[in-house]
Enzyme design. Sequence first.
Site, PDB file in Angstrom:
ATOM      1  N   LYS A   1      40.523  33.342  40.659  1.00 41.39           N
ATOM      2  CA  LYS A   1      40.815  34.526  39.864  1.00 41.39           C
ATOM      3  C   LYS A   1      40.517  34.197  38.407  1.00 41.39           C
ATOM      4  CE  LYS A   1      41.968  37.302  43.103  1.00 41.39           C
ATOM      5  NZ  LYS A   1      41.103  38.448  43.430  1.00 41.39           N
TER       6      LYS A   1
ATOM      7  N   ASP B   1      35.973  35.422  40.998  1.00 45.46           N
ATOM      8  CA  ASP B   1      36.287  36.849  41.082  1.00 45.46           C
ATOM      9  C   ASP B   1      36.950  37.308  39.787  1.00 45.46           C
ATOM     10  OD1 ASP B   1      36.952  39.409  41.744  1.00 45.46           O
ATOM     11  OD2 ASP B   1      38.435  38.879  43.269  1.00 45.46           O
TER      12      ASP B   1
ATOM     13  N   GLU C   1      31.807  37.551  41.549  1.00 48.42           N
ATOM     14  CA  GLU C   1      32.341  38.778  42.142  1.00 48.42           C
ATOM     15  C   GLU C   1      32.843  39.749  41.077  1.00 48.42           C
ATOM     16  OE1 GLU C   1      35.832  40.256  45.249  1.00 48.42           O
ATOM     17  OE2 GLU C   1      34.868  38.310  45.523  1.00 48.42           O
TER      18      GLU C   1
ATOM     19  N   ASP D   1      32.945  44.537  44.623  1.00 54.89           N
ATOM     20  CA  ASP D   1      34.249  44.796  45.224  1.00 54.89           C
ATOM     21  C   ASP D   1      34.747  46.173  44.824  1.00 54.89           C
ATOM     22  OD1 ASP D   1      36.923  44.929  45.947  1.00 54.89           O
ATOM     23  OD2 ASP D   1      37.474  42.994  45.136  1.00 54.89           O
TER      24      ASP D   1
ATOM     25  N   LYS E   1      37.634  46.147  51.416  1.00 56.98           N
ATOM     26  CA  LYS E   1      39.093  46.270  51.473  1.00 56.98           C
ATOM     27  C   LYS E   1      39.446  47.524  52.258  1.00 56.98           C
ATOM     28  CE  LYS E   1      39.992  43.642  47.297  1.00 56.98           C
ATOM     29  NZ  LYS E   1      40.282  43.657  45.857  1.00 56.98           N
TER      30      LYS E   1
END
Length: 224
Positions: A22, A50, A75, A98, A122
């Site tokens: 992250k 990400d 990402e 994403d 997702k």
Amino acid sequence: PEKMADDVSKYRSEGYRRFQLKVGGDVEIDIQRIRQAADELEIGDKLIADANTGWKSHEAMKVVKQTENIDVYIEQPCASYDECTAIRNKTSLPFILDEVIDNSNMLIKAISENAMDIINLKITKVGGLTKARNIRDICIEAGIPMTIEDTWGSDITTATIAQLAITTPKDFCFSATDFNSYVTVSVAENAPKRVQGKMKPTNLPGLGILPNFDILGQPKLIFK
């Protein structure tokens, strides 16, 4: 950066082979996070940085330029689709979208414009399991692998992820997430559990689980 690198080593010892960092904060620290985490990788591991839309375009550009010699996937670096594709067109690093892939029409647009190598699918974000399956099938036809997961969850969400992932051809399931490993309360029986980096659903009907309503409580809303 040191803690993140240590975590990669720790989780690797537990069987994980996909590591999603992250990032999306201070660019200089993010670059160090990526570099130090990459030093912990072994053959076959995958590293994803990400940003969760957290970088401005000029920040994302600095990151991809200074990490271009590292085996890392980038990402969703920026908030908008156009910002992301601008970065995509200026880097050779593999690219994942994403947040901007939230329906099949957006997916088809991104495929037609070669906007990514992989998507993060997702399930609830795209409207549930049926719509997620449709997006999954489009990706397979277009040759786009997927991370299959959700925005968050526990046993029920993890069971849903596992069902979609296990029915996806292996070459197209880049990774999946065991969210129930991140929570301390179990809300369903027979939920998939990670064992040395792998999980699988049961052969029971539906999602293969039995929700525990003693813990979940009574439904707040019932559709008839």
